[in-house]
Write a protein that holds these residues in place. Structure first.
Motif: not given
Ligand SMILES: *[C@@H]1O[C@H](CO)[C@@H](O)[C@H](O)[C@H]1NC(C)=O
Length: 427
Positions: A291-296
């Motif tokens: 959950d680090i702001g990185h959808a891919k």
């Protein structure tokens, strides 16, 4: 694999003695000057405004140049990295040289797809790339990241930052490939703006999360894979003061000059109202569900989650567990421990041999994650319908270590021993 290689580091690590000159702002020219003396030149080449590519046909050169121009536009012109077209040896506003990229035969660099080389006298970097990787962004933009980092100067000759050069280059490449950060830069080169697959290696970064946060050990290290930490501090989902879009450049630019400190020391000084231990603790808590702001990156995690190695604890019976010796978290490393709830109330009581930061990460069926700190060894959560919970324990000593990640001393590689009493869930 793309490597920076000891070769370049050995060039980078020689003494630098130039004093900083005051920065002079002047608009760079629209077309930079060709400089064939950097890397040897050649007869077959093609130019763009900021680059020259040697040794490939015109179509291949066009692809390489578009990618490099998009990366230059994104990282230099938009995000403010120093262009590798300027020598690191002076702060003068020129001359600006086209950065050279040479196609080489695979036999000249066994095991590598590309390398960043430097002309130490000129203070300029150039790239050597095996032919088949000339249009591969994971290779080209990775090396471009090294070249920008070299132009930034402050980490040159600083051994304890050495392994982080790879972490940063992969972060730059992944940002280019798999996030929307460079979308308008790509559009300006008529390149697809659809994010590609993330470079994240969850098998390593999560499956071996107990390793030192950035570990450059040959064969077993994680320095190419550790970049999600840089994504976390850049995206700053916890809104900590000192983190955010400019944090990585600030870590380099505000580095204590010639201190040979680690990048974490530089990061620690940027923080206010939060400790480095809390930041690293929360980073790993966020990695429970990527959950680090990185959808891919999160999509890669979702597809591989079931196959990851989470075998961290041994059961002692009656809900008590002890960390396996081989999995004890090392310096700023973590254990990510998914729990199987047996009811709606889950609590943990941790007993450890040293300083640590622990968190319960609770993921809702909507995908959002909440974080509950373990305080004085204890935390309890009440799960709503559809929520899952993961315990994350991080080895966070009270003082940062001065260590060389290529040669980690035994005290830094020492694991945190702990046990945990779990109520309302099993492992
Ligand atoms: C951080 O700030 C953003 C934007 O203001 C907000 O949406 C988000 O909820 C904040 N997150 C935390 C953990 O405070």
């Amino acid at each position: 694999m793309y490597f920076f290689a000891s070769l370049v580091l050995s060039v980078v690590l020689h003494a630098v003695s130039s004093a900083a000159l005051p920065a002079v702002a002047a608009a760079p020219p629209a077309q930079y000057t060709a400089n064939p003396s950097i890397g040897g030149g050649g007869t077959q080449y093609k130019d763009s405004a900021h680059f020259r590519v040697y040794g490939v046909d015109s179509t291949t050169a066009d692809s390489t140049l578009k990618m490099l121009e998009a990366a230059h536009n994104c990282f230099v012109e938009t995000l403010g990295w120093r262009t590798p077209s300027l020598t690191y040896k002076s702060n003068a506003d020129g001359p600006y040289y086209k950065m050279n990229v040479y196609k080489v035969e695979a036999s000249t660099m066994p095991g590598a797809a590309a390398q960043t080389w430097t002309d130490a006298n000129a203070g300029l970097a150039y790239l050597k790339v095996v032919g088949q990787y000339m249009t591969t962004p994971g290779v080209i933009v990775h090396e471009f990241g090294h070249a920008m980092h070299y132009s930034e100067k402050n980490w040159i000759d600083q051994l304890r930052t050495g392994a982080w050069w790879e972490t940063i280059a992969n972060f730059i490449a992944d940002t280019y490939i798999a996030t929307s950060t460079c979308a308008s830069a790509k559009a300006s080169q008529s390149l697809s703006t659809t994010p590609g697959d993330s470079l994240i290696d969850v098998k390593k970064v999560i499956g071996d999360s107990h390793q030192v946060l950035v570990d450059g050990t040959s064969g077993s290290g994680n320095y190419y894979q550790a970049w999600p930490f840089l994504a976390y501090i850049t995206n700053n989902p916890d809104n900590y003061s000192g983190l955010g879009k400019e944090v990585l450049l600030n870590m380099i630019r505000k580095y204590k000059l010639n201190s040979n400190e680690t990048p974490l020391h530089s990061l620690e000084r940027l923080l206010s109202g939060v400790t480095i231990q809390k930041v690293v603790g929360r980073y790993w808590a966020h990695m429970a569900y990527v959950d680090i702001g990185h959808a891919k990156a999160q999509a890669v995690f979702a597809s591989q989650q079931k196959s990851l190695n989470y075998a961290n604890l041994d059961s002692n019976g009656n809900g008590k567990y002890t960390i396996k010796t081989a999995r004890q978290p090392r310096y700023m490393g973590a254990n990510i421990i998914p729990l199987k709830a047996t009811g709606t109330s889950v609590s943990v009581a941790v007993t450890a041999s040293g300083a640590y930061t622990a968190t319960l990460a609770v993921k809702a069926s909507s995908g959002s994650v909440r974080y509950v700190d373990v305080v004085n060894g204890n935390a309890a959560v009440t799960l709503a319908s559809g929520e899952t919970v993961t315990l994350v324990v991080v080895n966070t000593p009270s003082a940062l270590a001065l260590y060389d990640p290529f040669s980690i001393p035994a005290d830094v590689n020492k694991g945190l021993e702990y046990s945990v009493q779990i109520t309302g869930a099993t492992v």
